[in-house]
Design a protein around this motif. Structure first.
Motif, mmCIF file in Angstrom:
data_model
loop_
_atom_site.group_PDB
_atom_site.id
_atom_site.type_symbol
_atom_site.label_atom_id
_atom_site.label_comp_id
_atom_site.label_asym_id
_atom_site.label_seq_id
_atom_site.Cartn_x
_atom_site.Cartn_y
_atom_site.Cartn_z
ATOM 1 N N GLY A 114 0.846 -1.195 0.000
ATOM 2 C CA GLY A 114 0.000 0.000 0.000
ATOM 3 C C GLY A 114 0.881 1.245 0.000
ATOM 4 O O GLY A 114 2.085 1.174 -0.276
ATOM 5 N N TYR A 115 0.264 2.387 0.332
ATOM 6 C CA TYR A 115 1.024 3.652 0.306
ATOM 7 C C TYR A 115 2.246 3.593 1.223
ATOM 8 O O TYR A 115 3.314 4.099 0.883
ATOM 9 N N THR A 116 2.060 2.977 2.409
ATOM 10 C CA THR A 116 3.149 2.989 3.399
ATOM 11 C C THR A 116 4.358 2.228 2.870
ATOM 12 O O THR A 116 5.485 2.744 2.871
ATOM 13 N N PHE A 142 -10.163 10.823 0.393
ATOM 14 C CA PHE A 142 -10.146 12.135 1.049
ATOM 15 C C PHE A 142 -8.717 12.378 1.537
ATOM 16 O O PHE A 142 -8.196 11.569 2.306
ATOM 17 N N PHE A 145 -7.988 6.175 9.949
ATOM 18 C CA PHE A 145 -8.677 6.825 8.821
ATOM 19 C C PHE A 145 -7.915 7.952 8.137
ATOM 20 O O PHE A 145 -8.421 8.552 7.198
ATOM 21 N N GLU A 180 4.010 -8.855 -0.984
ATOM 22 C CA GLU A 180 2.581 -8.583 -0.869
ATOM 23 C C GLU A 180 1.837 -9.919 -0.877
ATOM 24 O O GLU A 180 2.046 -10.747 -1.778
ATOM 25 N N ALA A 181 0.976 -10.108 0.124
ATOM 26 C CA ALA A 181 0.288 -11.394 0.283
ATOM 27 C C ALA A 181 -0.693 -11.669 -0.862
ATOM 28 O O ALA A 181 -0.928 -12.815 -1.221
ATOM 29 N N ASN A 232 -10.127 2.965 -0.371
ATOM 30 C CA ASN A 232 -10.586 4.052 0.512
ATOM 31 C C ASN A 232 -11.375 5.098 -0.259
ATOM 32 O O ASN A 232 -11.625 4.968 -1.455
ATOM 33 N N ALA A 233 -11.746 6.175 0.436
ATOM 34 C CA ALA A 233 -12.611 7.187 -0.173
ATOM 35 C C ALA A 233 -11.834 8.259 -0.927
ATOM 36 O O ALA A 233 -12.423 9.069 -1.633
ATOM 37 N N GLY A 245 -4.866 -3.908 -0.416
ATOM 38 C CA GLY A 245 -5.403 -3.436 0.860
ATOM 39 C C GLY A 245 -6.154 -2.115 0.789
ATOM 40 O O GLY A 245 -6.647 -1.697 -0.270
ATOM 41 N N GLY A 246 -6.217 -1.456 1.932
ATOM 42 C CA GLY A 246 -6.976 -0.209 2.071
ATOM 43 C C GLY A 246 -6.590 0.848 1.044
ATOM 44 O O GLY A 246 -7.415 1.694 0.677
ATOM 45 N N SER A 247 -5.361 0.807 0.575
ATOM 46 C CA SER A 247 -4.886 1.874 -0.314
ATOM 47 C C SER A 247 -5.641 1.955 -1.639
ATOM 48 O O SER A 247 -5.615 3.002 -2.285
ATOM 49 N N VAL A 255 4.253 -12.987 3.705
ATOM 50 C CA VAL A 255 5.344 -13.192 4.664
ATOM 51 C C VAL A 255 4.786 -14.018 5.817
ATOM 52 O O VAL A 255 3.772 -13.661 6.420
ATOM 53 N N GLY A 305 -4.943 7.462 6.691
ATOM 54 C CA GLY A 305 -3.814 6.709 6.155
ATOM 55 C C GLY A 305 -3.333 7.154 4.795
ATOM 56 O O GLY A 305 -2.215 6.819 4.406
ATOM 57 N N LEU A 306 -4.160 7.911 4.077
ATOM 58 C CA LEU A 306 -3.689 8.330 2.758
ATOM 59 C C LEU A 306 -2.499 9.297 2.927
ATOM 60 O O LEU A 306 -1.406 8.996 2.443
#
Ligand SMILES: Cc1cc2nc3c(=O)[nH]c(=O)nc-3n(C[C@H](O)[C@H](O)[C@H](O)COP(=O)(O)OP(=O)(O)OC[C@H]3O[C@@H](n4cnc5c(N)ncnc54)[C@H](O)[C@@H]3O)c2cc1C
Length: 434
Positions: free
Chosen positions: A44-46, A80, A374, A65-66, A77-78, A72-74, A216, A376-377
Protein backbone atom coordinates in the motif's frame (compact mmCIF):
# COMPACT_ATOMS: atom_id res chain seq x y z
CA UNK A 1 -29.24 -10.25 0.65
CA UNK A 2 -30.15 -6.89 -0.87
CA UNK A 3 -33.26 -6.56 -3.08
CA UNK A 4 -32.03 -7.57 -6.57
CA UNK A 5 -33.70 -4.51 -8.16
CA UNK A 6 -31.34 -2.13 -6.35
CA UNK A 7 -28.30 -3.69 -8.00
CA UNK A 8 -27.37 -2.22 -11.40
CA UNK A 9 -26.63 -4.71 -14.23
CA UNK A 10 -22.88 -3.95 -13.91
CA UNK A 11 -22.90 -4.62 -10.12
CA UNK A 12 -19.72 -6.13 -8.66
CA UNK A 13 -18.05 -6.21 -5.27
CA UNK A 14 -14.76 -4.84 -6.60
CA UNK A 15 -13.87 -1.32 -5.47
CA UNK A 16 -14.98 1.37 -7.94
CA UNK A 17 -11.33 2.44 -8.14
CA UNK A 18 -10.30 -0.84 -9.76
CA UNK A 19 -12.25 0.16 -12.89
CA UNK A 20 -9.66 2.78 -13.89
CA UNK A 21 -6.86 1.18 -11.88
CA UNK A 22 -7.22 -2.59 -12.31
CA UNK A 23 -4.97 -4.62 -10.07
CA UNK A 24 -1.84 -5.65 -11.91
CA UNK A 25 -1.79 -9.25 -13.21
CA UNK A 26 0.08 -11.75 -11.04
CA UNK A 27 3.81 -11.81 -11.66
CA UNK A 28 5.78 -15.04 -12.31
CA UNK A 29 5.92 -17.23 -9.22
CA UNK A 30 9.71 -17.14 -9.17
CA UNK A 31 11.62 -17.78 -5.92
CA UNK A 32 12.29 -14.71 -3.79
CA UNK A 33 15.87 -13.35 -3.77
CA UNK A 34 18.24 -14.83 -1.22
CA UNK A 35 19.36 -11.41 -0.03
CA UNK A 36 18.20 -7.80 -0.08
CA UNK A 37 19.13 -4.62 1.75
CA UNK A 38 15.54 -3.97 2.83
CA UNK A 39 12.50 -6.27 2.88
CA UNK A 40 9.14 -4.48 3.00
CA UNK A 41 5.90 -6.23 3.95
CA UNK A 42 2.81 -4.70 2.24
CA UNK A 43 2.31 -2.84 -1.05
CA UNK A 44 0.00 0.00 0.00
CA UNK A 45 1.02 3.65 0.31
CA UNK A 46 3.15 2.99 3.40
CA UNK A 47 5.21 0.18 1.91
CA UNK A 48 5.58 1.82 -1.50
CA UNK A 49 6.47 5.31 -0.19
CA UNK A 50 9.27 3.65 1.79
CA UNK A 51 10.32 1.40 -1.10
CA UNK A 52 10.50 4.32 -3.55
CA UNK A 53 12.63 6.43 -1.20
CA UNK A 54 14.99 3.54 -0.41
CA UNK A 55 15.34 2.39 -4.02
CA UNK A 56 16.12 5.93 -5.14
CA UNK A 57 18.80 6.07 -2.44
CA UNK A 58 20.44 3.03 -4.05
CA UNK A 59 19.20 0.30 -1.69
CA UNK A 60 18.31 -3.15 -2.96
CA UNK A 61 14.62 -3.31 -1.97
CA UNK A 62 12.14 -6.17 -2.11
CA UNK A 63 8.42 -5.66 -1.40
CA UNK A 64 6.35 -8.69 -0.37
CA UNK A 65 2.58 -8.58 -0.87
CA UNK A 66 0.29 -11.39 0.28
CA UNK A 67 -2.29 -10.77 -2.47
CA UNK A 68 -2.26 -8.78 -5.70
CA UNK A 69 -0.27 -5.54 -5.51
CA UNK A 70 -2.33 -2.85 -3.76
CA UNK A 71 -4.89 -5.30 -2.42
CA UNK A 72 -5.40 -3.44 0.86
CA UNK A 73 -6.98 -0.21 2.07
CA UNK A 74 -4.89 1.87 -0.31
CA UNK A 75 -7.10 0.98 -3.29
CA UNK A 76 -10.36 0.74 -1.33
CA UNK A 77 -10.59 4.05 0.51
CA UNK A 78 -12.61 7.19 -0.17
CA UNK A 79 -9.71 9.28 -1.45
CA UNK A 80 -10.15 12.14 1.05
CA UNK A 81 -6.78 13.78 1.60
CA UNK A 82 -7.05 15.40 5.00
CA UNK A 83 -5.02 16.64 7.92
CA UNK A 84 -7.11 15.66 10.91
CA UNK A 85 -6.61 12.96 13.49
CA UNK A 86 -9.20 11.17 15.61
CA UNK A 87 -7.84 13.47 18.35
CA UNK A 88 -9.17 16.87 17.33
CA UNK A 89 -6.91 19.89 17.50
CA UNK A 90 -9.03 21.38 20.31
CA UNK A 91 -8.94 18.19 22.40
CA UNK A 92 -5.13 18.04 22.17
CA UNK A 93 -4.92 21.77 22.88
CA UNK A 94 -7.11 21.58 25.99
CA UNK A 95 -5.67 18.29 27.31
CA UNK A 96 -1.98 18.57 26.46
CA UNK A 97 -1.39 22.24 25.75
CA UNK A 98 -0.75 24.42 22.76
CA UNK A 99 2.79 23.25 21.95
CA UNK A 100 1.83 19.60 21.74
CA UNK A 101 -1.28 20.30 19.65
CA UNK A 102 0.78 22.44 17.29
CA UNK A 103 3.50 19.81 17.01
CA UNK A 104 1.00 17.08 16.08
CA UNK A 105 -1.04 19.17 13.66
CA UNK A 106 1.97 20.73 11.94
CA UNK A 107 3.05 17.18 11.05
CA UNK A 108 -0.46 16.49 9.76
CA UNK A 109 0.01 19.52 7.51
CA UNK A 110 3.39 18.20 6.32
CA UNK A 111 1.80 14.83 5.53
CA UNK A 112 -1.00 16.56 3.62
CA UNK A 113 1.47 18.71 1.65
CA UNK A 114 3.67 15.72 0.90
CA UNK A 115 0.91 13.89 -0.99
CA UNK A 116 0.33 16.89 -3.30
CA UNK A 117 4.07 17.33 -3.81
CA UNK A 118 4.63 13.65 -4.59
CA UNK A 119 1.77 13.58 -7.09
CA UNK A 120 3.24 16.66 -8.83
CA UNK A 121 6.89 15.65 -8.83
CA UNK A 122 6.21 12.04 -9.83
CA UNK A 123 3.55 13.21 -12.33
CA UNK A 124 1.01 10.65 -11.11
CA UNK A 125 -2.30 11.15 -12.96
CA UNK A 126 -4.72 10.44 -10.12
CA UNK A 127 -7.30 13.26 -10.12
CA UNK A 128 -5.59 15.07 -7.24
CA UNK A 129 -7.74 18.18 -6.74
CA UNK A 130 -7.96 20.72 -3.94
CA UNK A 131 -11.68 21.48 -4.19
CA UNK A 132 -12.33 21.59 -0.45
CA UNK A 133 -14.48 19.66 1.97
CA UNK A 134 -17.93 20.23 3.44
CA UNK A 135 -18.44 18.92 6.98
CA UNK A 136 -22.16 18.57 7.72
CA UNK A 137 -23.42 19.10 11.26
CA UNK A 138 -25.87 16.36 12.32
CA UNK A 139 -27.11 18.45 15.26
CA UNK A 140 -27.00 22.09 16.42
CA UNK A 141 -24.40 21.00 19.03
CA UNK A 142 -22.25 19.66 16.19
CA UNK A 143 -22.48 23.02 14.46
CA UNK A 144 -21.21 24.81 17.58
CA UNK A 145 -18.50 22.21 18.21
CA UNK A 146 -17.32 22.45 14.61
CA UNK A 147 -17.20 26.25 14.79
CA UNK A 148 -15.11 26.07 17.98
CA UNK A 149 -12.69 23.52 16.51
CA UNK A 150 -12.24 25.40 13.24
CA UNK A 151 -11.86 28.79 14.90
CA UNK A 152 -9.09 27.43 17.14
CA UNK A 153 -7.35 25.86 14.13
CA UNK A 154 -7.65 29.13 12.26
CA UNK A 155 -6.11 31.09 15.16
CA UNK A 156 -3.18 28.72 15.67
CA UNK A 157 -2.62 27.02 12.32
CA UNK A 158 -4.05 29.60 9.93
CA UNK A 159 -6.47 27.09 8.36
CA UNK A 160 -9.27 28.88 6.49
CA UNK A 161 -12.91 27.87 6.88
CA UNK A 162 -16.41 29.17 6.34
CA UNK A 163 -19.36 28.25 8.55
CA UNK A 164 -22.52 27.53 6.55
CA UNK A 165 -25.70 28.07 8.59
CA UNK A 166 -28.64 25.73 8.21
CA UNK A 167 -30.57 28.18 6.07
CA UNK A 168 -27.74 28.23 3.52
CA UNK A 169 -26.85 24.52 3.52
CA UNK A 170 -28.16 23.94 0.00
CA UNK A 171 -25.24 26.06 -1.28
CA UNK A 172 -22.96 23.25 -0.07
CA UNK A 173 -25.11 20.11 -0.21
CA UNK A 174 -28.48 19.40 -1.83
CA UNK A 175 -30.32 18.27 1.29
CA UNK A 176 -32.33 19.62 4.21
CA UNK A 177 -31.04 16.89 6.52
CA UNK A 178 -28.21 18.74 8.25
CA UNK A 179 -27.96 21.64 10.67
CA UNK A 180 -25.54 23.56 8.48
CA UNK A 181 -21.85 22.81 8.49
CA UNK A 182 -18.49 24.17 7.43
CA UNK A 183 -16.53 24.46 4.22
CA UNK A 184 -12.77 23.96 4.46
CA UNK A 185 -11.39 25.10 1.12
CA UNK A 186 -7.79 23.82 1.34
CA UNK A 187 -8.45 20.09 1.44
CA UNK A 188 -7.92 17.71 -1.44
CA UNK A 189 -9.23 14.49 -2.90
CA UNK A 190 -7.64 11.86 -5.06
CA UNK A 191 -8.38 8.68 -7.01
CA UNK A 192 -6.80 6.27 -4.52
CA UNK A 193 -6.38 3.40 -6.97
CA UNK A 194 -4.51 5.50 -9.53
CA UNK A 195 -2.36 7.00 -6.77
CA UNK A 196 -1.33 3.52 -5.55
CA UNK A 197 -0.72 2.33 -9.11
CA UNK A 198 1.42 5.43 -9.80
CA UNK A 199 3.51 4.78 -6.68
CA UNK A 200 3.88 1.12 -7.69
CA UNK A 201 5.06 2.08 -11.16
CA UNK A 202 7.62 4.61 -9.85
CA UNK A 203 8.84 2.12 -7.22
CA UNK A 204 9.47 -0.60 -9.80
CA UNK A 205 11.09 1.91 -12.19
CA UNK A 206 13.40 2.95 -9.33
CA UNK A 207 14.65 -0.64 -9.17
CA UNK A 208 12.66 -2.25 -6.33
CA UNK A 209 11.27 -5.77 -6.83
CA UNK A 210 7.64 -6.42 -5.91
CA UNK A 211 6.62 -10.02 -5.14
CA UNK A 212 2.82 -10.28 -5.21
CA UNK A 213 0.94 -13.35 -3.90
CA UNK A 214 3.85 -13.81 -1.52
CA UNK A 215 2.63 -13.70 2.08
CA UNK A 216 5.34 -13.19 4.66
CA UNK A 217 4.96 -16.05 7.13
CA UNK A 218 7.60 -15.02 9.62
CA UNK A 219 10.30 -12.45 10.34
CA UNK A 220 13.20 -13.78 12.41
CA UNK A 221 16.00 -11.61 13.71
CA UNK A 222 19.34 -13.28 13.15
CA UNK A 223 22.25 -11.23 14.50
CA UNK A 224 22.36 -7.94 12.67
CA UNK A 225 19.99 -9.05 9.88
CA UNK A 226 16.56 -10.66 9.38
CA UNK A 227 15.32 -13.82 7.77
CA UNK A 228 11.98 -13.23 6.06
CA UNK A 229 10.08 -16.46 5.28
CA UNK A 230 7.56 -16.81 2.46
CA UNK A 231 6.12 -19.80 0.53
CA UNK A 232 8.52 -18.83 -2.29
CA UNK A 233 11.61 -19.11 -0.11
CA UNK A 234 13.53 -16.99 2.38
CA UNK A 235 15.18 -13.62 2.00
CA UNK A 236 17.94 -12.41 4.30
CA UNK A 237 17.67 -8.63 4.68
CA UNK A 238 19.61 -6.10 6.68
CA UNK A 239 16.40 -4.16 7.42
CA UNK A 240 12.72 -4.99 7.54
CA UNK A 241 9.77 -2.60 7.33
CA UNK A 242 6.30 -3.85 8.31
CA UNK A 243 3.63 -1.87 6.45
CA UNK A 244 0.54 -4.06 6.79
CA UNK A 245 -1.82 -1.68 8.70
CA UNK A 246 -5.36 -3.16 8.87
CA UNK A 247 -4.17 -6.43 7.27
CA UNK A 248 -1.53 -7.15 9.93
CA UNK A 249 -1.58 -10.83 10.88
CA UNK A 250 0.12 -13.23 13.29
CA UNK A 251 3.30 -13.39 11.15
CA UNK A 252 4.26 -10.14 12.88
CA UNK A 253 2.88 -10.89 16.31
CA UNK A 254 4.07 -7.78 18.15
CA UNK A 255 2.27 -5.51 15.67
CA UNK A 256 -0.75 -7.85 15.44
CA UNK A 257 -1.39 -7.41 19.16
CA UNK A 258 -1.30 -3.63 18.90
CA UNK A 259 -3.32 -2.82 15.82
CA UNK A 260 -7.12 -2.99 15.69
CA UNK A 261 -8.38 -3.82 12.19
CA UNK A 262 -11.87 -2.69 11.25
CA UNK A 263 -13.85 -2.86 8.06
CA UNK A 264 -14.90 0.24 6.12
CA UNK A 265 -17.66 -0.02 3.48
CA UNK A 266 -18.39 1.95 0.31
CA UNK A 267 -20.81 1.96 -2.60
CA UNK A 268 -20.80 3.52 -6.05
CA UNK A 269 -24.12 4.38 -7.68
CA UNK A 270 -25.06 3.79 -11.27
CA UNK A 271 -24.47 6.78 -13.58
CA UNK A 272 -26.52 9.87 -12.73
CA UNK A 273 -27.35 13.03 -14.68
CA UNK A 274 -24.71 15.78 -14.39
CA UNK A 275 -27.47 18.23 -13.40
CA UNK A 276 -28.49 15.95 -10.51
CA UNK A 277 -24.89 15.61 -9.33
CA UNK A 278 -24.36 19.37 -9.50
CA UNK A 279 -27.45 19.95 -7.38
CA UNK A 280 -26.60 17.27 -4.81
CA UNK A 281 -22.91 18.11 -4.42
CA UNK A 282 -22.28 21.63 -5.74
CA UNK A 283 -18.62 22.44 -6.48
CA UNK A 284 -17.72 18.72 -6.25
CA UNK A 285 -16.34 19.00 -2.75
CA UNK A 286 -15.94 15.89 -0.68
CA UNK A 287 -18.41 15.64 2.18
CA UNK A 288 -18.69 13.93 5.54
CA UNK A 289 -20.86 14.40 8.57
CA UNK A 290 -19.68 15.12 12.12
CA UNK A 291 -20.72 11.87 13.79
CA UNK A 292 -18.31 9.66 15.70
CA UNK A 293 -19.00 6.98 13.08
CA UNK A 294 -18.87 9.06 9.92
CA UNK A 295 -20.85 8.83 6.72
CA UNK A 296 -18.74 10.11 3.82
CA UNK A 297 -19.75 11.08 0.34
CA UNK A 298 -18.20 12.34 -2.88
CA UNK A 299 -18.55 12.36 -6.62
CA UNK A 300 -16.42 9.84 -8.47
CA UNK A 301 -13.69 11.94 -10.11
CA UNK A 302 -13.84 9.89 -13.32
CA UNK A 303 -17.55 9.15 -13.90
CA UNK A 304 -20.97 10.69 -13.16
CA UNK A 305 -21.56 8.60 -10.04
CA UNK A 306 -21.84 9.14 -6.32
CA UNK A 307 -19.68 7.25 -3.85
CA UNK A 308 -20.80 6.86 -0.26
CA UNK A 309 -19.14 5.17 2.68
CA UNK A 310 -19.95 4.39 6.28
CA UNK A 311 -21.11 1.66 8.69
CA UNK A 312 -17.44 1.39 9.63
CA UNK A 313 -16.64 -1.40 12.05
CA UNK A 314 -19.63 -3.57 11.06
CA UNK A 315 -18.52 -7.21 11.21
CA UNK A 316 -19.97 -8.33 7.88
CA UNK A 317 -18.67 -9.45 4.51
CA UNK A 318 -22.14 -9.66 2.96
CA UNK A 319 -21.48 -6.83 0.54
CA UNK A 320 -24.90 -6.90 -1.13
CA UNK A 321 -26.66 -6.38 2.20
CA UNK A 322 -24.15 -3.75 3.30
CA UNK A 323 -24.53 -2.05 -0.09
CA UNK A 324 -28.29 -1.98 0.44
CA UNK A 325 -27.84 -0.35 3.85
CA UNK A 326 -25.49 2.29 2.46
CA UNK A 327 -27.86 2.96 -0.43
CA UNK A 328 -30.61 3.60 2.13
CA UNK A 329 -28.29 6.06 3.86
CA UNK A 330 -27.82 7.87 0.55
CA UNK A 331 -31.59 8.08 0.09
CA UNK A 332 -31.98 9.37 3.67
CA UNK A 333 -29.59 12.21 2.78
CA UNK A 334 -31.08 12.89 -0.67
CA UNK A 335 -34.73 11.69 -0.54
CA UNK A 336 -35.39 13.02 -4.06
CA UNK A 337 -32.65 10.90 -5.64
CA UNK A 338 -35.31 8.30 -6.41
CA UNK A 339 -34.80 4.65 -7.07
CA UNK A 340 -31.06 4.80 -7.54
CA UNK A 341 -29.25 1.52 -8.13
CA UNK A 342 -25.77 0.61 -7.02
CA UNK A 343 -22.98 -0.60 -9.29
CA UNK A 344 -20.37 -1.38 -6.64
CA UNK A 345 -20.35 -2.37 -3.00
CA UNK A 346 -16.98 -3.11 -1.42
CA UNK A 347 -15.09 -3.05 1.81
CA UNK A 348 -11.55 -2.84 3.06
CA UNK A 349 -9.67 -2.82 6.33
CA UNK A 350 -8.35 0.24 8.03
CA UNK A 351 -6.87 0.21 11.50
CA UNK A 352 -6.80 2.00 14.78
CA UNK A 353 -4.71 1.75 17.91
CA UNK A 354 -5.67 1.79 21.58
CA UNK A 355 -4.53 5.41 21.98
CA UNK A 356 -6.05 6.51 18.63
CA UNK A 357 -2.71 7.77 17.31
CA UNK A 358 -0.78 6.58 14.26
CA UNK A 359 2.50 4.93 15.24
CA UNK A 360 5.90 4.47 13.68
CA UNK A 361 8.88 2.86 15.35
CA UNK A 362 11.43 0.11 15.58
CA UNK A 363 10.69 -3.11 17.47
CA UNK A 364 13.54 -5.57 18.01
CA UNK A 365 15.29 -3.97 15.04
CA UNK A 366 12.28 -4.19 12.67
CA UNK A 367 10.71 -0.93 11.48
CA UNK A 368 6.92 -0.50 11.35
CA UNK A 369 4.29 2.20 10.69
CA UNK A 370 0.56 1.63 11.16
CA UNK A 371 -2.69 2.50 12.93
CA UNK A 372 -3.71 5.57 10.97
CA UNK A 373 -7.30 5.78 12.25
CA UNK A 374 -8.68 6.82 8.82
CA UNK A 375 -5.93 9.32 7.91
CA UNK A 376 -3.81 6.71 6.16
CA UNK A 377 -3.69 8.33 2.76
CA UNK A 378 -1.48 11.22 3.89
CA UNK A 379 -0.06 9.49 6.99
CA UNK A 380 0.84 6.26 5.19
CA UNK A 381 2.73 8.22 2.54
CA UNK A 382 4.43 10.43 5.11
CA UNK A 383 5.34 7.77 7.67
CA UNK A 384 6.47 5.38 4.92
CA UNK A 385 8.99 8.00 3.86
CA UNK A 386 9.95 8.69 7.49
CA UNK A 387 10.66 4.98 8.01
CA UNK A 388 12.83 4.95 4.87
CA UNK A 389 14.85 7.92 6.13
CA UNK A 390 15.25 6.26 9.52
CA UNK A 391 16.61 3.12 7.79
CA UNK A 392 18.98 5.18 5.63
CA UNK A 393 20.31 7.20 8.58
CA UNK A 394 20.22 4.29 11.01
CA UNK A 395 18.28 6.46 13.43
CA UNK A 396 14.94 6.44 15.16
CA UNK A 397 12.20 7.92 12.91
CA UNK A 398 12.18 11.68 13.19
CA UNK A 399 8.52 12.42 13.98
CA UNK A 400 6.27 12.96 16.97
CA UNK A 401 4.45 9.73 16.04
CA UNK A 402 7.58 7.78 17.03
CA UNK A 403 7.56 9.01 20.60
CA UNK A 404 5.50 6.19 22.06
CA UNK A 405 4.90 2.55 21.24
CA UNK A 406 1.37 1.58 20.27
CA UNK A 407 -0.22 0.38 23.52
CA UNK A 408 -1.32 -3.21 23.96
CA UNK A 409 -3.94 -4.74 26.23
CA UNK A 410 -3.41 -8.03 28.02
CA UNK A 411 -6.80 -9.24 26.81
CA UNK A 412 -6.22 -8.45 23.12
CA UNK A 413 -4.51 -10.89 20.77
CA UNK A 414 -5.36 -9.36 17.39
CA UNK A 415 -9.04 -10.31 16.92
CA UNK A 416 -11.24 -7.29 17.68
CA UNK A 417 -14.16 -9.15 19.29
CA UNK A 418 -15.12 -5.97 21.15
CA UNK A 419 -15.73 -3.86 18.00
CA UNK A 420 -19.51 -4.45 17.80
CA UNK A 421 -19.85 -3.15 21.38
CA UNK A 422 -17.57 -0.20 20.74
CA UNK A 423 -19.36 0.75 17.51
CA UNK A 424 -22.76 0.40 19.24
CA UNK A 425 -21.45 2.81 21.90
CA UNK A 426 -20.43 5.31 19.18
CA UNK A 427 -23.80 4.90 17.45
CA UNK A 428 -25.54 5.64 20.78
CA UNK A 429 -23.48 8.82 21.18
CA UNK A 430 -24.33 9.76 17.60
CA UNK A 431 -28.05 9.23 18.17
CA UNK A 432 -27.83 11.52 21.20
CA UNK A 433 -26.06 14.07 19.00
CA UNK A 434 -22.87 14.24 21.10
C1 LIG B 1 -13.54 2.16 3.13
C2 LIG B 1 -12.31 2.91 3.55
C3 LIG B 1 -12.28 4.29 3.40
C4 LIG B 1 -11.15 5.01 3.78
N1 LIG B 1 -11.08 6.34 3.48
C5 LIG B 1 -9.94 7.03 3.71
C6 LIG B 1 -9.82 8.37 3.27
O1 LIG B 1 -10.72 8.91 2.61
N2 LIG B 1 -8.68 9.04 3.55
C7 LIG B 1 -7.64 8.43 4.24
O2 LIG B 1 -6.65 9.11 4.52
N3 LIG B 1 -7.71 7.13 4.63
C8 LIG B 1 -8.82 6.41 4.35
N4 LIG B 1 -8.88 5.09 4.67
C9 LIG B 1 -7.71 4.45 5.31
C10 LIG B 1 -6.58 4.17 4.30
O3 LIG B 1 -7.08 3.47 3.19
C11 LIG B 1 -5.48 3.34 4.96
O4 LIG B 1 -5.12 3.90 6.18
C12 LIG B 1 -4.25 3.27 4.07
O5 LIG B 1 -4.57 2.78 2.80
C13 LIG B 1 -3.20 2.40 4.72
O6 LIG B 1 -2.17 2.14 3.79
P1 LIG B 1 -1.10 1.03 4.10
O7 LIG B 1 -0.16 1.00 2.97
O8 LIG B 1 -0.51 1.26 5.46
O9 LIG B 1 -1.94 -0.32 4.22
P2 LIG B 1 -2.74 -1.11 3.10
O10 LIG B 1 -2.97 -0.33 1.87
O11 LIG B 1 -3.93 -1.71 3.77
O12 LIG B 1 -1.73 -2.24 2.68
C14 LIG B 1 -1.33 -3.29 3.55
C15 LIG B 1 -0.97 -4.47 2.64
O13 LIG B 1 -0.26 -5.42 3.42
C16 LIG B 1 -0.53 -6.69 2.85
N5 LIG B 1 -0.15 -7.72 3.83
C17 LIG B 1 -0.69 -7.96 5.04
N6 LIG B 1 -0.06 -8.97 5.66
C18 LIG B 1 0.91 -9.38 4.82
C19 LIG B 1 1.91 -10.40 4.89
N7 LIG B 1 2.03 -11.20 5.97
N8 LIG B 1 2.75 -10.58 3.85
C20 LIG B 1 2.67 -9.76 2.76
N9 LIG B 1 1.72 -8.78 2.64
C21 LIG B 1 0.86 -8.59 3.66
C22 LIG B 1 -2.02 -6.63 2.57
O14 LIG B 1 -2.43 -7.60 1.63
C23 LIG B 1 -2.17 -5.20 2.06
O15 LIG B 1 -2.14 -5.11 0.65
C24 LIG B 1 -10.02 4.34 4.35
C25 LIG B 1 -10.04 2.95 4.50
C26 LIG B 1 -11.17 2.24 4.09
C27 LIG B 1 -11.16 0.74 4.23
Amino acid sequence: MARPDILAPDFTTDPWWWTAAPRPPATDPSPVPETADVAIVGSGYTGLAAALTLARAGRDVVVFEANEAGHGGSTRNAGFVGKTLKHSFSSLFHKHGKDYALAVYSEMQQAYDRVGELVRTEQIQCHYEERGRFIAANTPQHYDGLAHELELKHQHLGDEFEMVPRSATSRALGTEKYHGGAVIPALASIHPGLYQLGLLDRTISAGASVYDHTPVEGVQRDGSSFEVSTPRGKTRARNVFIATNGYTGPATRWQHRRVIPFRGFMIATEELEESVLNRLIPKSRVVHDYNNNLTFLRRAPDAPRLLLGGLTGTMSDDLETMGGRLRQRLIDIFPDIGDVRISRSWNGYCSGTFDLYPHIGVQDGAHYALGYCFAGLPMGTYLGEKAAHAILREQKPDTIFAEREPPKKWWYGGTPWFLPMYMAHLDRLDRKGN
